[in-house]
Motif scaffolding. Structure first.
Motif, mmCIF file in Angstrom:
data_model
loop_
_atom_site.group_PDB
_atom_site.id
_atom_site.type_symbol
_atom_site.label_atom_id
_atom_site.label_comp_id
_atom_site.label_asym_id
_atom_site.label_seq_id
_atom_site.Cartn_x
_atom_site.Cartn_y
_atom_site.Cartn_z
ATOM 1 N N UNK A 1 19.984 12.982 -22.125
ATOM 2 C CA UNK A 1 18.583 12.558 -22.077
ATOM 3 C C UNK A 1 18.194 12.176 -20.656
ATOM 4 N N UNK A 2 16.960 12.502 -20.287
ATOM 5 C CA UNK A 2 16.471 12.132 -18.969
ATOM 6 C C UNK A 2 15.905 10.714 -18.970
ATOM 7 N N UNK A 3 15.824 10.132 -17.778
ATOM 8 C CA UNK A 3 15.264 8.798 -17.635
ATOM 9 C C UNK A 3 13.800 8.793 -18.065
ATOM 10 N N UNK A 4 13.082 9.855 -17.719
ATOM 11 C CA UNK A 4 11.666 9.989 -18.086
ATOM 12 C C UNK A 4 11.487 9.842 -19.594
ATOM 13 N N UNK A 5 12.393 10.457 -20.351
ATOM 14 C CA UNK A 5 12.322 10.400 -21.815
ATOM 15 C C UNK A 5 12.758 9.025 -22.334
ATOM 16 N N UNK A 6 13.808 8.463 -21.725
ATOM 17 C CA UNK A 6 14.322 7.174 -22.187
ATOM 18 C C UNK A 6 13.289 6.060 -22.026
ATOM 19 N N UNK A 7 12.497 6.124 -20.951
ATOM 20 C CA UNK A 7 11.478 5.111 -20.728
ATOM 21 C C UNK A 7 10.211 5.375 -21.533
ATOM 22 N N UNK A 8 10.140 6.548 -22.163
ATOM 23 C CA UNK A 8 8.999 6.914 -23.014
ATOM 24 C C UNK A 8 7.677 6.721 -22.274
ATOM 25 N N UNK A 9 7.575 7.338 -21.103
ATOM 26 C CA UNK A 9 6.363 7.197 -20.306
ATOM 27 C C UNK A 9 5.192 7.917 -20.963
ATOM 28 N N UNK A 10 4.041 7.294 -20.919
ATOM 29 C CA UNK A 10 2.824 7.905 -21.446
ATOM 30 C C UNK A 10 2.182 8.768 -20.358
ATOM 31 N N UNK A 11 0.953 9.206 -20.578
ATOM 32 C CA UNK A 11 0.327 10.154 -19.652
ATOM 33 C C UNK A 11 -0.046 9.533 -18.310
ATOM 34 N N UNK A 24 16.200 1.662 -5.991
ATOM 35 C CA UNK A 24 15.651 2.780 -5.217
ATOM 36 C C UNK A 24 16.152 4.110 -5.754
ATOM 37 N N UNK A 25 17.445 4.183 -6.024
ATOM 38 C CA UNK A 25 18.030 5.416 -6.565
ATOM 39 C C UNK A 25 17.398 5.778 -7.894
ATOM 40 N N UNK A 26 17.243 4.791 -8.770
ATOM 41 C CA UNK A 26 16.646 5.035 -10.082
ATOM 42 C C UNK A 26 15.196 5.468 -9.955
ATOM 43 N N UNK A 27 14.454 4.829 -9.056
ATOM 44 C CA UNK A 27 13.048 5.161 -8.871
ATOM 45 C C UNK A 27 12.868 6.609 -8.413
ATOM 46 N N UNK A 28 13.657 7.031 -7.442
ATOM 47 C CA UNK A 28 13.524 8.406 -6.962
ATOM 48 C C UNK A 28 14.086 9.405 -7.965
ATOM 49 N N UNK A 29 15.063 9.000 -8.746
ATOM 50 C CA UNK A 29 15.576 9.875 -9.806
ATOM 51 C C UNK A 29 14.478 10.124 -10.835
ATOM 52 N N UNK A 30 13.780 9.061 -11.227
ATOM 53 C CA UNK A 30 12.673 9.208 -12.174
ATOM 54 C C UNK A 30 11.571 10.066 -11.576
ATOM 55 N N UNK A 31 11.238 9.826 -10.316
ATOM 56 C CA UNK A 31 10.182 10.612 -9.661
ATOM 57 C C UNK A 31 10.520 12.098 -9.685
ATOM 58 N N UNK A 32 11.779 12.410 -9.463
ATOM 59 C CA UNK A 32 12.200 13.812 -9.467
ATOM 60 C C UNK A 32 12.174 14.442 -10.837
ATOM 61 N N UNK A 33 12.294 13.627 -11.882
ATOM 62 C CA UNK A 33 12.301 14.148 -13.250
ATOM 63 C C UNK A 33 10.908 14.421 -13.796
ATOM 64 N N UNK A 34 9.898 13.751 -13.263
ATOM 65 C CA UNK A 34 8.544 13.926 -13.786
ATOM 66 C C UNK A 34 8.101 15.370 -13.555
ATOM 67 N N UNK A 35 7.653 16.054 -14.599
ATOM 68 C CA UNK A 35 7.357 17.485 -14.506
ATOM 69 C C UNK A 35 6.305 17.822 -13.449
ATOM 70 N N UNK A 36 6.468 19.001 -12.848
ATOM 71 C CA UNK A 36 5.475 19.497 -11.907
ATOM 72 C C UNK A 36 4.134 19.649 -12.618
#
Length: 247
Positions: A1-11, A24-36
């Motif tokens: 599972x990705x971090x984006x999914x685990x945090x259940x981010x809305x729109x 910092x590592x977690x923040x940039x990891x999440x940023x990279x996972x957010x779909x284009x």
């Protein structure tokens, strides 16, 4: 599972990161996972080192900022907004009002709102963390590698504050109960969290625990009125989410 999914981010979200042990590592990891196709801005209300990746161009706050942001978005990039460059080569953060402005330009604004000097656990002064009032989800990062170590300046940032809030003596063994008491203390890290924000602790480096049960025990102790979910994981692992603990 990705971090984006685990945090259940809305729109649309303003995601603030506090605590220690890999923010910092977690923040940039999440940023990279957010779909284009979804605009993402990374920023800080404290200070961070500039990212090495060209995917995260640095943009300094100035008049006409929105045009520069739009150009980066068109190129599929995720800009990092700062107010300047400090002598130690760190990016100087922006204020809470400026974070609110950024909401008008991106679906996701990710904010490093705390500093821990590289420690996995921290005692907070009265002026920190610097959580923007526009925060919709607060990620409390805890480095699992601090479990079992002693409460002192070698392992914890401002151990005297941790001692004061938890009633544990300096030199005591750090266990799940101590960390949970610190995180949930009324005068602790959550005191300035907006009432509407969801709070999700991320127990980082959980894959390093000799006894995985300690991570689960900490997660269970953190659950309560403000915290409905805890994520166990490793921000640098290929599969960053190990498990999700719920009530």
């Amino acid at each position: 599972m990705k971090i984006f999914e685990a945090f259940a981010l809305s729109e649309r979200e303003v995601v603030s990161f506090v605590g220690g042990g890999g923010k910092t590592t977690l923040m940039f990891r999440l940023a990279g996972e957010i779909p284009l196709g979804r605009n993402v801005i990374v920023t800080t209300t404290t200070k961070i080192y500039p990212p090495a990746s060209a995917c995260f161009p640095v943009v300094f706050w100035k008049e006409g900022l929105e045009k520069e942001l739009a150009e980066h978005f068109k190129s599929g990039l995720k800009p990092v907004v700062a107010s300047g460059l400090l002598k130690d080569n760190k990016l100087k953060g922006i204020n809470a009002g400026q974070v609110s402005v950024l909401q008008n330009h991106a679906e996701y604004v990710l904010v490093e709102a705390d500093g821990s000097r590289g420690f996995s656990l921290k005692g907070h002064m009265g002026y920190e963390p610097v959580i923007p009032g526009s925060t919709t989800i607060l990620i409390v990062v805890i480095g699992a590698d601090v479990l079992g170590k002693n409460l002192n300046g070698n392992n914890v940032h401002r151990p005297e504050i941790v001692s004061c809030l938890t009633g544990r003596e300096i030199g005591s063994r750090i266990d799940a109960e101590m960390i949970a008491e610190l995180i949930t203390h009324p005068a602790g890290i959550l005191r300035d969290c907006p009432s509407w924000a969801r709070v999700v602790p991320f127990i980082n480096k959980a894959d390093r625990l000799k006894d995985p049960g300690e991570g689960y025990r900490l997660g269970s102790l953190l659950l309560g009125e403000k915290i409905k979910k805890v994520v166990l994981g490793s921000a640098i692992a290929e599969n960053p989410v190990l498990d999700i603990i719920t009530g």
